[in-house]
Design an enzyme around this catalytic site. Structure first.
Site, mmCIF file in Angstrom:
data_model
loop_
_atom_site.group_PDB
_atom_site.id
_atom_site.type_symbol
_atom_site.label_atom_id
_atom_site.label_comp_id
_atom_site.label_asym_id
_atom_site.label_seq_id
_atom_site.Cartn_x
_atom_site.Cartn_y
_atom_site.Cartn_z
ATOM 1 N N LYS A 104 52.767 17.828 44.761
ATOM 2 C CA LYS A 104 51.706 15.665 45.039
ATOM 3 C C LYS A 104 52.624 15.018 45.677
ATOM 4 C CE LYS A 104 49.271 20.101 44.530
ATOM 5 N NZ LYS A 104 48.709 19.592 43.151
ATOM 6 N N TYR A 111 74.346 25.066 33.749
ATOM 7 C CA TYR A 111 73.182 25.684 32.820
ATOM 8 C C TYR A 111 72.168 25.021 31.885
ATOM 9 C CZ TYR A 111 69.981 29.103 30.683
ATOM 10 O OH TYR A 111 68.847 29.428 29.846
ATOM 11 N N PHE A 167 38.304 34.451 47.031
ATOM 12 C CA PHE A 167 39.091 33.503 48.374
ATOM 13 C C PHE A 167 39.866 33.664 49.569
ATOM 14 C CE2 PHE A 167 40.793 30.309 46.388
ATOM 15 C CZ PHE A 167 40.887 31.055 44.320
ATOM 16 N N PHE A 203 40.074 22.059 36.982
ATOM 17 C CA PHE A 203 40.621 22.536 37.835
ATOM 18 C C PHE A 203 41.062 23.378 37.588
ATOM 19 C CE2 PHE A 203 45.092 23.089 40.440
ATOM 20 C CZ PHE A 203 44.253 22.594 41.710
ATOM 21 N N THR A 204 41.242 24.688 38.689
ATOM 22 C CA THR A 204 41.526 26.337 38.704
ATOM 23 C C THR A 204 42.322 26.251 37.684
ATOM 24 O OG1 THR A 204 42.754 26.092 40.754
ATOM 25 C CG2 THR A 204 40.396 26.456 41.047
ATOM 26 N N ASP A 227 46.189 14.321 33.997
ATOM 27 C CA ASP A 227 47.036 15.226 34.899
ATOM 28 C C ASP A 227 47.079 13.899 35.840
ATOM 29 O OD1 ASP A 227 47.005 16.693 37.541
ATOM 30 O OD2 ASP A 227 45.827 18.540 36.302
ATOM 31 N N ARG A 282 35.889 25.150 50.611
ATOM 32 C CA ARG A 282 35.528 24.729 48.848
ATOM 33 C C ARG A 282 33.781 24.968 49.031
ATOM 34 N NH1 ARG A 282 39.402 25.858 46.560
ATOM 35 N NH2 ARG A 282 40.905 24.621 46.583
HETATM 36 C C1 LIG Z 1 48.445 21.735 41.954
HETATM 37 C C2 LIG Z 1 47.939 20.738 41.261
HETATM 38 C C3 LIG Z 1 47.291 21.473 39.630
HETATM 39 C C4 LIG Z 1 48.789 22.548 39.502
HETATM 40 O O1 LIG Z 1 50.097 22.040 39.959
HETATM 41 P P1 LIG Z 1 51.131 23.069 40.507
HETATM 42 O O2 LIG Z 1 52.469 22.502 40.887
HETATM 43 O O3 LIG Z 1 50.124 23.543 41.629
HETATM 44 O O4 LIG Z 1 50.894 24.482 40.060
HETATM 45 C C5 LIG Z 1 47.300 20.786 38.538
HETATM 46 N N1 LIG Z 1 46.259 19.709 38.301
HETATM 47 C C6 LIG Z 1 46.031 19.272 39.840
HETATM 48 C C7 LIG Z 1 44.967 18.571 39.753
HETATM 49 C C8 LIG Z 1 46.448 20.106 40.447
HETATM 50 O O5 LIG Z 1 46.558 19.181 42.373
#
Ligand SMILES: *Cc1c(COP(=O)(O)O)cnc(C)c1O
Length: 465
Positions: A259, A73, A451, A125-126, A216, A383
């Site tokens: 990613k 932990y 979507f 970004f979303t 990011d 998109r």
């Molecule tokens: C995927 C992504 C995020 C969010 O990350 P998650 O691991 O999906 O929570 C933020 N910024 C960018 C550019 C991304 O591609």
């Protein structure tokens, strides 16, 4: 003929059988999903290009590392491995683990944003924007205009427009701008890179006004590869060295390890300032987990630590981006309208140009994605108008400049033959449907993030879709 696609720098040790599907089966699955590719079950999909997020194939070294994950932990050895990898390759002093990228965005936004604050960024970004807004902030897009033009061949379409940023700082005052959010590469533009020269200018401008720059970093390794290929003076440097240079021009980063880092889950927040790090550690305990696991298992952290080192190896990143480029080249040669230049993680087809006679309110991109699935079992992502939602003021569908389907390539998962199959199918669908007059209409339209859950039907009974 010279190979137009470099051979993969790996061989296959374990295979995952793919479901083959017949056209009648796909027709039934599509109807069951309400013509919404987001609602398809993955077992009905042959080649899944919905996203590159968490869909990576891990290496034997990553799997081996998972066996020695320390599930303590507090103070797990696996956390210190991850921390050391982030220090070495990204160069940040303080690392706070999170369950994935949005966990880092939550902590960061809670820490830095107060109601009335404004956050400039190179395209939204979303999840990033949602967390900024949840904390009372307002997002401002300061990307160069070229990023919104699909035909423009600018090599660094992720660059910030410094005049836009400077005007915003002047108009709002630096006190109301806690940080500039810089994405490398820019996901929503299809993976377009930012140049080191531009990032240095952004950092200098922000520093002069006492504003932080937060990266990011989800695809910063892929961005480093583009800098090596395209930016004068950097061709002889390693991707690893360029990644360090990118991070050196920022004050912290939010990372989705799903990613670049070749893992299936995980993320981290990193900062240079020790006081900020202390606040982040207090918050992470509340929202994610103790500051030495942050919602991840020990084995997740091991897989990411190994994945980071693998991700900067030239042969890995170059094979990844070349594979995306190969798919783009095949589609371009067949005359499909694409967002140019092809980005690091995806090929985006301009569905508005591909189906010019389908009315915008009958969703050309969703229609093209449905047709592609029906043809070959390939799943793309929409998109366009469906993703953009309705304008709350008028109640009309928003019409974003770009109406795209995105073919997003998972890392180390598919081979050149798969890319050929995708290209052949997309070309066939384009030829068969170029004169299509009608698309899809809503059967069910959810109020938020429509979507994911929307259901559709063909707009006319004689539609081939
Ligand atoms: C995927 C992504 C995020 C969010 O990350 P998650 O691991 O999906 O929570 C933020 N910024 C960018 C550019 C991304 O591609």
């Amino acid at each position: 003929m010279s190979p137009r696609h470099p051979a993969e720098p790996w061989r296959i040790k374990m295979v995952e059988p793919l479901p083959t599907t017949s056209r009648p089966h796909r027709r039934q699955a599509l109807e069951k999903a309400g013509y919404n590719i987001s609602l398809l079950r993955s077992e009905d999909v042959y080649i899944d290009l919905y996203t590159d997020s968490g869909t990576n194939a891990m290496s034997d070294h990553q799997w081996a590392a998972m066996m020695i994950g320390d599930e303590s932990y507090a103070g797990a050895r696996s956390f210190y491995r991850l921390e050391a990898a982030v220090h070495e390759y990204y160069g940040y002093e303080h690392v706070i683990p999170t369950h994935q990228g949005r966990g880092a965005e939550n902590i960061l936004s809670r820490m830095l944003i107060r109601p009335g604050h404004h956050i400039p960024g190179n395209m939204y970004f979303t999840t990033t924007r949602a967390h900024q807004e949840l904390n009372g902030g307002t997002f401002h897009d300061v990307i160069i205009d070229e990023a919104h033009d699909p035909a423009c061949e600018h090599p660094f379409k992720g660059d910030v427009d410094l005049a836009k940023l400077e005007r915003l700082i002047h108009d709002l005052g630096p006190d109301r701008i806690p940080y500039v959010c810089v994405a490398a590469t820019v996901n929503m533009a299809g993976g377009q890179p930012i140049s080191l020269a531009n990032l240095a200018e952004v950092h200098e401008l922000a520093r002069r006004h006492g504003i932080l720059v937060i990266l990011d970093a989800a695809r910063a390794v892929e961005n480093a590869w583009f800098i090596k290929q395209r930016e004068p003076g950097w061709g002889e440097h390693s991707v690893a060295a360029i990644l360090r240079e990118i991070c050196a021009r920022t004050d912290g980063a939010a990372m989705s390890a799903k990613k670049d880092s070749l893992a299936n889950i995980g993320g981290w927040l990193a900062v240079r300032d020790p006081d900020l790090a202390e606040s982040a550690r207090e918050l992470v305990v509340l929202y994610e987990g103790l500051h030495t696991y942050g919602g991840m298992t020990g084995r997740d952290m091991e897989a990411i630590a190994v994945g980071i080192a693998e991700s900067v190896r030239e042969e890995n990143v170059s094979a990844r981006i070349d594979q995306v480029a190969y798919l783009g080249r095949r589609l371009a040669e067949a005359g499909l309208p694409l967002v140019r230049p092809v980005g690091g993680h995806a090929v985006c087809i301009d569905a508005g140009a591909a189906l010019p006679q389908v009315p915008r309110d009958q969703f050309p991109a969703q229609t093209l994605a449905a047709a592609l699935y029906l043809d070959s079992g390939v799943r793309a992502a929409e998109r366009g108008v469906v993703s953009a939602g309705r304008d709350p003021a008028t109640g009309h569908n928003r019409h974003p400049q770009l109406e795209l389907i995105r073919l997003t390539v998972p890392r180390r998962v598919y081979t050149q033959s798969h890319m050929d199959l995708v290209a052949d199918s997309a070309v066939r669908v384009h030829e068969q449907h170029a004169h299509l007059h009608s698309g899809l209409v809503f059967l069910h339209e959810p109020e938020t993030l429509r979507f994911f859950q929307a259901r559709f039907a063909p707009a006319t009974s004689d539609s081939p879709i």
